[in-house]
Motif scaffolding. Sequence first.
Motif, PDB file in Angstrom:
ATOM      1  N   THR A  76      -4.095 -13.574 -14.234  1.00  0.00           N
ATOM      2  CA  THR A  76      -5.000 -13.802 -13.104  1.00  0.00           C
ATOM      3  C   THR A  76      -4.682 -15.112 -12.393  1.00  0.00           C
ATOM      4  O   THR A  76      -4.673 -15.162 -11.151  1.00  0.00           O
ATOM      5  CB  THR A  76      -6.459 -13.798 -13.588  1.00  0.00           C
ATOM      6  OG1 THR A  76      -6.737 -12.553 -14.239  1.00  0.00           O
ATOM      7  CG2 THR A  76      -7.413 -13.977 -12.421  1.00  0.00           C
ATOM      8  N   VAL A 127      -5.026  -8.037  -5.172  1.00  0.00           N
ATOM      9  CA  VAL A 127      -5.367  -6.839  -5.946  1.00  0.00           C
ATOM     10  C   VAL A 127      -4.100  -6.127  -6.420  1.00  0.00           C
ATOM     11  O   VAL A 127      -3.985  -5.741  -7.598  1.00  0.00           O
ATOM     12  CB  VAL A 127      -6.234  -5.890  -5.101  1.00  0.00           C
ATOM     13  CG1 VAL A 127      -6.436  -4.561  -5.828  1.00  0.00           C
ATOM     14  CG2 VAL A 127      -7.586  -6.522  -4.801  1.00  0.00           C
ATOM     15  N   ALA A 128      -3.123  -5.964  -5.529  1.00  0.00           N
ATOM     16  CA  ALA A 128      -1.879  -5.271  -5.895  1.00  0.00           C
ATOM     17  C   ALA A 128      -1.106  -6.051  -6.957  1.00  0.00           C
ATOM     18  O   ALA A 128      -0.594  -5.476  -7.926  1.00  0.00           O
ATOM     19  CB  ALA A 128      -1.010  -5.071  -4.652  1.00  0.00           C
ATOM     20  N   GLU A 148      -2.314  -8.328  -9.078  1.00  0.00           N
ATOM     21  CA  GLU A 148      -3.070  -8.344 -10.335  1.00  0.00           C
ATOM     22  C   GLU A 148      -2.889  -7.036 -11.098  1.00  0.00           C
ATOM     23  O   GLU A 148      -2.676  -7.043 -12.320  1.00  0.00           O
ATOM     24  CB  GLU A 148      -4.551  -8.578 -10.026  1.00  0.00           C
ATOM     25  CG  GLU A 148      -5.457  -8.580 -11.237  1.00  0.00           C
ATOM     26  CD  GLU A 148      -5.437  -9.882 -12.016  1.00  0.00           C
ATOM     27  OE1 GLU A 148      -6.202 -10.016 -12.980  1.00  0.00           O
ATOM     28  OE2 GLU A 148      -4.639 -10.776 -11.649  1.00  0.00           O
ATOM     29  N   CYS A 149      -2.946  -5.913 -10.415  1.00  0.00           N
ATOM     30  CA  CYS A 149      -2.763  -4.609 -11.068  1.00  0.00           C
ATOM     31  C   CYS A 149      -1.378  -4.501 -11.701  1.00  0.00           C
ATOM     32  O   CYS A 149      -1.232  -4.048 -12.852  1.00  0.00           O
ATOM     33  CB  CYS A 149      -2.964  -3.481 -10.068  1.00  0.00           C
ATOM     34  SG  CYS A 149      -4.668  -3.283  -9.491  1.00  0.00           S
ATOM     35  N   VAL A 169      -0.878  -4.365 -15.916  1.00  0.00           N
ATOM     36  CA  VAL A 169      -0.230  -3.209 -16.558  1.00  0.00           C
ATOM     37  C   VAL A 169       1.070  -3.630 -17.249  1.00  0.00           C
ATOM     38  O   VAL A 169       1.401  -3.123 -18.326  1.00  0.00           O
ATOM     39  CB  VAL A 169       0.053  -2.110 -15.507  1.00  0.00           C
ATOM     40  CG1 VAL A 169       0.884  -0.992 -16.115  1.00  0.00           C
ATOM     41  CG2 VAL A 169      -1.252  -1.557 -14.959  1.00  0.00           C
ATOM     42  N   LEU A 223       3.570   0.694  -8.906  1.00  0.00           N
ATOM     43  CA  LEU A 223       2.851  -0.576  -8.797  1.00  0.00           C
ATOM     44  C   LEU A 223       3.634  -1.631  -8.026  1.00  0.00           C
ATOM     45  O   LEU A 223       3.035  -2.485  -7.362  1.00  0.00           O
ATOM     46  CB  LEU A 223       2.527  -1.096 -10.203  1.00  0.00           C
ATOM     47  CG  LEU A 223       1.547  -0.245 -11.016  1.00  0.00           C
ATOM     48  CD1 LEU A 223       1.474  -0.747 -12.444  1.00  0.00           C
ATOM     49  CD2 LEU A 223       0.167  -0.254 -10.380  1.00  0.00           C
TER      50      LEU A 223
END
Length: 516
Positions: A281, A324-325, A327-328, A332, A349
């Motif tokens: 994060t 957001v992109a 972090e995802c 993962v 991703l």
Amino acid sequence: MEKQLRLLAAAALCGAAFFLLLVDASVHDYSHGRFEAQGNAFVYFGGSEGLYASAPRSAKSGLANGRSYIRFDQSLVFRRKAAGGSGHFIQALAFDVADRDDLGGSAYVGRLDLCCSADLAREVGCKEGEIIYRNSTDNPSSPRVVRVEFDESSTQARMPVEEIVITKTGMYLLYFVHCDPALEAAEVTGKTVWKNPSGYLPGRMTPLVPFYALMSVAYLALGLVWLVQYTRFWRDILQLQNCITLVIGLGMAEMATWYFDYVNFNATGKRPVGITLWAVTIGAVKKTLSRILVLIVSMGYGVVQPTLGGLTSKVLFLGGTFFVASECLDVVEHVGRIDEISYRVKLLLVLPVAVLDAFFILWIFTSLSRTLEKLQVKKQSAKLDLYRKFTNSLAIAVLVAVAWIGFELYFKASDSDGKHWSSAWIISAFWNVLTFCILCVICALWAPSHNSTRYAYSEEISDDGDEESIPLTASKMTIPPEAVGANIKPERKEKKIVSSDVFRLDEDSEQQDKRE
């Protein structure tokens, strides 16, 4: 199936096969894993890791003990649907990817079988119903086969606690295999432990420990130099420089968090999800703020215009989408995982992040072009020189990044079997180094100084290009010739400073842009 083992190795390295559902450091957990038919065999992928050779006995010391191994835990159990019958067994197959050609046999042209059939038993002399393998001439630890049998009256068979000691460095893969159609519905539950000589950290991650330590020191050194300048000239600090300070702090926190995460991982064999999630994060926030910072500086915010105006919401929307992109992708890829994610998932991703990055780059250079044009028209030489240096630095960084992307594609295309796993860490490490270098350039160009405010936006522009030499807190006196010697008060022309706060996100510049 033709070239069955080659396909299995490739699938394992991409993570496309069935793999562990839960990961606790270098412990691979299996929960009701089902076997899949591959050619004439039924296989379940147990994991893959780069493992270094065990250290010589003289080098063994401390907790790590210098040994490298794959250990079958006592919790590893195989279950079948119904008891009955004898001679049913499952085999665990561990091998170095470099020795994959020593596995399987062919009784017919164009077909490679992993299990020994009646025809293969006559052709190559293997034992029918077992895995076909040949001992490696230069690696006694590969291939290794461990067998576990079902009791006639039991529906489960427990794998004996055993260690496969690694004597040669390589990328090792583990499969559970059976050749018995009667065990088609069998399941595997339990775990295996993988360990390197220096600790529990997977081999491909081991070089990242000194790397993150070095990057932490580099950010600390940059932060100390910046802090000295910041405290010396705190009266002349711009909001831009506060944002730079925040990015330096986030970079320092990110590198330190990754370092302690890996050190704890290596020493204890545990990797708390919370720590990894925190590191991911922080990194996503830092990457987002860094891009927004470069973008609004490129727009000339606080230099040629006092606010972003109507673009404020668009910049924030782009930044939020990128966060957001990013972090995802990082969650993962890193949280609770030691195997590589599948190619399709990673592509899904990575693609949004790549598209957003391209949009950032396009917007940045378009904005820089407009800013340079405005500075040339207004003849602001100091600001123009500053932005030319900034533009050249970004152009070089983009060229280097494009070249590295080309190298990365070549590296992955030419290393489909994972033989160069020990140097794969350089791919991800490069981006951290490039980001740090760009930050250093920004720090050098916008370093705090006694005349920092000369780059702040002001309404009055001189034609000779020397307006920067006049302090922004001073006023300009105009004394007509006829006023000399007379009792006439000179006309006082103030140099109005619209904003020294270069990041005040107001919406009033739209009206100003219309007037211009």
